[in-house]
Design an enzyme around this catalytic site. Structure first.
Site, PDB file in Angstrom:
ATOM      1  N   GLU A 175      -2.320   2.867   0.242  1.00  0.00           N
ATOM      2  CA  GLU A 175      -2.223   3.725   1.432  1.00  0.00           C
ATOM      3  C   GLU A 175      -0.826   3.683   2.051  1.00  0.00           C
ATOM      4  O   GLU A 175      -0.666   3.745   3.261  1.00  0.00           O
ATOM      5  CB  GLU A 175      -3.292   3.350   2.478  1.00  0.00           C
ATOM      6  CG  GLU A 175      -4.698   3.281   1.950  1.00  0.00           C
ATOM      7  CD  GLU A 175      -5.097   4.495   1.120  1.00  0.00           C
ATOM      8  OE1 GLU A 175      -4.502   5.568   1.306  1.00  0.00           O
ATOM      9  OE2 GLU A 175      -5.991   4.377   0.280  1.00  0.00           O
ATOM     10  N   GLY A 176       0.166   3.621   1.182  1.00  0.00           N
ATOM     11  CA  GLY A 176       1.552   3.532   1.624  1.00  0.00           C
ATOM     12  C   GLY A 176       1.944   2.080   1.757  1.00  0.00           C
ATOM     13  O   GLY A 176       1.414   1.359   2.592  1.00  0.00           O
TER      14      GLY A 176
END
Length: 600
Positions: A443-444
């Protein structure tokens, strides 16, 4: 084997005393009927489900993992996962904070945040299935057509269907502008998608009747880069007019990743071979639509790490209060025993208090941002909603990166408390460490979150949102700055607030001359700002604890003594990290870039 006890007392402290959340929520028309007793009852039942149903399956899921039948493309989840999910659905938990117009219960985001912390403490791998589903619900609720909402939302809200987010491809992760999956318009208004996705959490499983994949792809006329990405809803089974699953769509699982942790969650490779889908939102603006789910996932990942921090702390503390090794340096504490319990040793206490402080600080932050989201969604004043949205944007990368970094530190320290017993599988502690490691990546990555915070959330608006938060700090300092009992908390908080303001301005000036200065300082900077937020929350918590102790006297709840001790440890032993981080951030890009790449 590990155990888990939901920290209901601390939830009540944060919700009712620190945030006074139910009082605020009752001023919002959507939650006017909510009361503290109802809120607490929901948390108690959610904690019971987490501890009694999910926690016993955590080691099972780690040991068994998921199994793929390549011939059919079907995936079997670990033993007990399917039954636990059925009980989750039967209990109405997926609908907790969803829109009543589509079958939801309409409770605040705050309640859902509490629930998911407990679920993640009990079993992160299992919790990812409903967690991603809630994110898919939020995305379709915000950007779906009326037809998509009618088809998908009631099933996602009930939990009978689940959802995923399909972004990553083998050649592109964070840089989604490179993705190649294609979507071709059809005469009937639909689309056919062809391509391959990897690392798709919950991408195939046997828990639900259908899976709604939210897939990023390119239309034939798409411009290059991230401005040419569109979003599509692609169900595993096509949906009949009556809403029931029909024939199998041309999207299938071709492999499962063999991972370091979260073995109970199916991390799938998916192949789309002309799969039928429908456009979500506008053409070429899919990334903006998907950001609803991506931001929800970033907050969710922070909650995953918070859950692991709490459960690791609980088990390490229990071990330290039982295990006997050596004598206290200041003399035997239990002379009638062959050795003292290891909790008497200062360094063991350092490790335990580190985990405890990161759990309590993380809980306060995660619930603070959940209440901000409720304010953003429901407050009748547009200016208040806008201000809340700005704070949510500022704090989201901190929740994702700071809490996941802290969990890696905390779970590792808790494993160290157990010594050799922590390193072997039977204790369960090594699973917490392995499961925690992915949270810093997906998620980054945390470096991406740091660039987002410094570049987009601070420098891009000349620090407006950061100054907005700074005013909260200043107001607290002004109110309690003359209180002698609060000096040990207020003074370092005020000092760090000033240093963050100066560092932000300095980095902004450097970035005007060389953008690499942002990349060089961002990771250090996020951690400094994360500590500022924690310091503000711990100072507020300490003020409440002191007030309660003064009012209750000898009859004071010992909870407040523990809260004060944890806050004092945080300010004395963890907050000083910021001095080194600020110095490192100011060192700039030169030490990182002056070496020729050929010398690496």
């Amino acid at each position: 084997m590990p155990s888990y006890t939901p920290p209901l007392r601390d939830f009540r402290f944060v919700v009712h005393e620190l945030l006074r959340a139910t009082d605020e929520l009752r001023t919002l028309p959507r939650h006017a009927e909510l009361d503290a007793d109802t809120f607490d009852a929901v948390l108690a039942e959610g904690g019971k489900f987490a501890a009694e149903v999910l926690q016993p399956l955590n080691a099972v899921g780690d040991r068994q993992g998921c199994r793929l039948d390549l011939a059919s493309g079907e995936v079997l989840t670990p033993e007990g996962f399917r039954d636990a999910y059925a009980r989750y659905v039967e209990g109405g938990w997926p609908a907790l904070a969803c829109d009543p117009d589509y079958g939801g219960q309409g409770l605040p985001v705050l309640a859902n945040q509490c629930l998911f912390e407990m679920l993640n403490s009990a079993n992160q791998a299992w919790t990812m299935y409903p967690g991603l589903t809630h994110g898919a619900y939020e995305c379709l609720h915000a950007h779906g057509t009326e037809e998509q909402k009618r088809l998908y939302l009631p099933k996602l809200i009930s939990g009978h269907w689940t959802g995923t987010m399909c972004l990553t491809e083998a050649h592109c992760g964070t840089d989604l502008g490179l993705l190649r999956t294609r979507a071709v318009p059809q005469a009937d208004g639909g689309y056919r998608l062809t391509g391959a996705k990897i690392f798709i959490s919950s991408g195939e499983h046997d828990l639900a009747d259908n899976i709604v994949h939210l897939v990023l792809a390119r239309l034939p006329d798409a411009p290059p880069g991230s401005k040419g990405i569109s979003l599509f809803a692609v169900p595993k089974f096509l949906v009949r007019p009556d809403g029931s699953p029909g024939e199998r769509n041309a999207i299938r699982c071709t492999g499962l990743e063999h991972k370091m942790g979260i073995h109970g969650n199916a991390t799938a490779q998916l192949s789309l071979d002309g799969a039928a889908g429908s456009l979500v939102g506008e053409p070429h603006k899919g990334l903006a639509a998907m950001f609803v789910m991506m931001n929800a996932a970033r907050l969710g990942v922070g909650t995953q790490s918070l859950g692991l921090t709490e459960v690791a702390y609980q088990n390490a503390a229990a071990y330290a209060k039982d295990r006997r090794q050596m004598r206290s340096l200041s003399g035997p504490k239990e002379p009638d025993q062959p050795a003292d319990r290891i909790i008497v040793h200062p360094d063991v206490r350092r490790m335990l208090l580190t985990a405890r402080a990161y759990a309590e600080g993380g809980r306060a932050l995660s619930l603070h941002i959940a209440l901000l989201i409720d304010r953003e969604l429901s407050h009748p004043d547009e200016a208040v909603r806008r201000e809340a949205a700005g704070q949510v944007a500022l704090l989201t990368p901190i929740v994702k990166a700071f809490l996941t970094d802290n969990a890696w530190i905390a779970t590792s320290q808790c494993l160290q408390v157990l010594g050799g017993h922590g390193y072997i599988r039977e204790s369960g502690m090594e699973q917490f460490v392995r499961d925690a490691r992915i949270n810093m990546i997906y998620e980054g990555t945390n470096a991406i979150q740091s660039l987002d915070l410094l570049g987009r959330k601070v420098l891009a608006d000349q620090g407006a949102r950061l100054k907005q938060f700074g005013r909260l700090v200043e107001a607290f300092v002004d109110e309690h700055g003359v209180d002698e009992a609060m000096q040990e908390f207020v003074n370092p908080l005020a000092d760090l607030g000033d240093k963050v303001a100066k560092l932000s301005a300095e980095l902004g000036m450097k970035a005007l001359a060389n953008a690499d200065e942002v990349g060089a300082a961002a990771v250090d900077y996020l951690r400094v700002v994360g500590h500022l937020v924690f310091a503000w929350l711990f100072a507020r918590s300490a003020q409440i604890a002191l007030e309660r102790q003064k009012a209750q006297g000898m009859a004071a709840d010992p909870f407040y003594a523990a809260k004060l001790a944890t806050a004092r440890f945080y300010f004395a032993k963890l907050l000083p990290e910021t001095a080194a981080l600020i110095r490192s951030a100011r060192a700039g890009a030169k030490p990182l870039l002056e070496m020729d790449e050929a010398l690496f």
